[in-house]
Design an enzyme around this catalytic site. Structure first.
Site, PDB file in Angstrom:
ATOM      1  N   ASP A 146       0.816  -1.224   0.000  1.00 28.72           N
ATOM      2  CA  ASP A 146       0.000   0.000   0.000  1.00 28.72           C
ATOM      3  C   ASP A 146       0.845   1.267   0.000  1.00 28.72           C
ATOM      4  O   ASP A 146       2.021   1.232   0.347  1.00 28.72           O
ATOM      5  CB  ASP A 146      -0.842   0.068   1.288  1.00 28.72           C
ATOM      6  CG  ASP A 146      -1.950  -0.952   1.323  1.00 28.72           C
ATOM      7  OD1 ASP A 146      -2.206  -1.593   0.289  1.00 28.72           O
ATOM      8  OD2 ASP A 146      -2.551  -1.110   2.406  1.00 28.72           O
TER       9      ASP A 146
ATOM     10  N   TYR B  99       6.607  -9.670   7.442  1.00 29.09           N
ATOM     11  CA  TYR B  99       6.328  -8.249   7.640  1.00 29.09           C
ATOM     12  C   TYR B  99       6.671  -7.862   9.076  1.00 29.09           C
ATOM     13  O   TYR B  99       6.591  -8.673   9.990  1.00 29.09           O
ATOM     14  CB  TYR B  99       4.844  -7.949   7.411  1.00 29.09           C
ATOM     15  CG  TYR B  99       4.421  -7.882   5.965  1.00 29.09           C
ATOM     16  CD1 TYR B  99       4.469  -6.681   5.269  1.00 29.09           C
ATOM     17  CD2 TYR B  99       3.952  -9.018   5.305  1.00 29.09           C
ATOM     18  CE1 TYR B  99       4.074  -6.603   3.946  1.00 29.09           C
ATOM     19  CE2 TYR B  99       3.557  -8.954   3.968  1.00 29.09           C
ATOM     20  CZ  TYR B  99       3.624  -7.743   3.295  1.00 29.09           C
ATOM     21  OH  TYR B  99       3.231  -7.664   1.992  1.00 29.09           O
TER      22      TYR B  99
END
Lengths: 273, 273
Positions: free
Chosen positions: B53, B111
């Site tokens: 994103d 992540y």
């Protein structure tokens, strides 16, 4: 009733032309004066403990200002952070005596210089680390760093702030033409964690560009351009040309200005080596 | 002769509209295509492993591209870094098989989500940490994080990428209207070092906004809005409304895309807990 407030300030120097007010470029001092004046509805002029260069960062810069405001001393930091940009933060505040002057009062300042010693510089480190890609000799740098603690004349590790005209004018007016370049260093330590190298130096005061020239000299030592054991001679000769490069501003951060000096000066030099 | 090159890319997502090409705002993919095409003098189209994103960072994003160039596989990263902006770095490169597709080939992605839990956010952390000032219950967050490893349906922890019109059109065309929301998580660990909190999650794949919703849910647990032991029920109900907030993009960083999966899937869940 006039009161004097001490602010402890952290900032990311990337987008600023240093601490001190100047005609070209926005400075930290300017933003603090503007936002404090707006908040307190009186003209505020901060006095900083240290005039950091353009691009230098701070985690613990200190300034004071006078105000008629009745806000409790420890609450100014909350109030001013509402209107400061995110890259300048008041981390703490408290009221001090009206005659407390952050440059005249004795203090111990600590600076950190960060070097990233790998092929590529990760983007998240680009604003806070000086990138050196050739392998550095960490041990030689640590040996060299060990020569700085104590009282020395740091003329070789400083840049003259005055231009020639100002110096000549001062000479003609009968003032002594040399400024005092003797400083006391309490700590000078270099450590590495993988490619990240951190150099910490604490002292009673620092000359113009002093930490950046010391850091640059340590890099020159790490790259074999300056012998680690030549530091005492460089200090003694007092010749800027013998010291190393001036390391870039972005690696430098003012970590702390400590005013509880009475006890601290008893600390033995470089106690944790 | 056509060759396929794999690039491992790090970037600071602050100034980008995410990975994937889009009409509004500059993307990482766009900069890589532009600079690789300029360097290699042929039209280059990278294929990314993950479409992060806007505002999300990466230390180990992966993409591949095809080229006729004769540059040795491991040298592309040096060449392309000459022209990339400092906030995008190719950290490594190598040649792979022509049929290697970074999204179709099995991998383990890791992540990291970073939270800064203190009164004020230091300026040097402002781009990479989500600031939470009220004291978080770290132990409750760690307990909650412990429920994610294993194979689960993560529908409650994802945002639908399609808008209603696209979904209806797909339904009318006879396709199944539900996408598969089952994923396998290998690691889900939260640790703290003073005010800095780091959450690491590794898995076979992640749904849209999944890590940000998991991180946001952990924050809600830390603030007492969601009970730590309700995670199994939230997973089971498959209802986005029961999970927590979507944590902001800037705290998120894609750390690694690991394609050596044959061995890795044998790893026991959350081995280092």
């Amino acid at each position: 009733m006039k009161r004097r407030i001490l602010l402890r300030v952290a900032f990311d120097g990337t987008n600023y032309a240093g601490w001190q007010l100047q005609p070209n470029g926005l400075t930290i001092e300017e933003v603090l004066n503007r936002e404090l004046s707006r908040l307190l509805k009186e003209e505020i002029r901060v006095i900083g403990a240290s005039r950091t260069d353009a691009g230098v960062h701070a985690e613990g810069a200190v300034c004071v200002f006078d105000t008629e405001s009745g806000i409790p001393g420890d609450k100014f930091c909350y109030a001013i952070n509402q209107s400061l940009p995110e890259d300048i933060r008041a981390m703490a505040s408290n009221e001090v005596a009206l005659d407390f002057h952050p440059r005249k009062r004795a203090s111990i300042k600590t600076y950190r210089y960060q070097i990233y010693n790998d092929t590529f510089l990760p983007p998240s480190k680009r604003l806070y680390y000086h990138h050196v890609h050739g392998k550095l000799d960490i041990e030689a740098m640590q040996q060299a760093a060990g020569f700085f603690p104590g009282e020395h004349d740091f003329k070789a590790f400083s840049k003259e702030r005055e231009d020639r005209a100002a110096r000549e004018k001062r000479a003609l007016s009968g003032e002594t033409t040399e400024i005092n370049t003797v400083r006391t260093i309490y700590r000078s330590q270099l450590s590495s964690d993988g490619p990240a190298i951190e150099y910490l130096i604490s002292g009673s005061g620092f000359l113009y560009n002093m930490v950046r020239i010391i850091a640059g000299t340590l890099i020159d030592v790490g790259q074999g351009r300056i012998a680690w054991d030549s530091i005492p001679e460089i200090l003694e000769r007092r010749d800027r040309g013998r010291a190393g490069q001036t390391a870039p501003a972005k690696g430098l951060c003012l970590m702390n200005c400590d005013y509880n000096v009475a006890i601290k000066t008893e600390i033995k030099y470089n106690q944790d080596r």
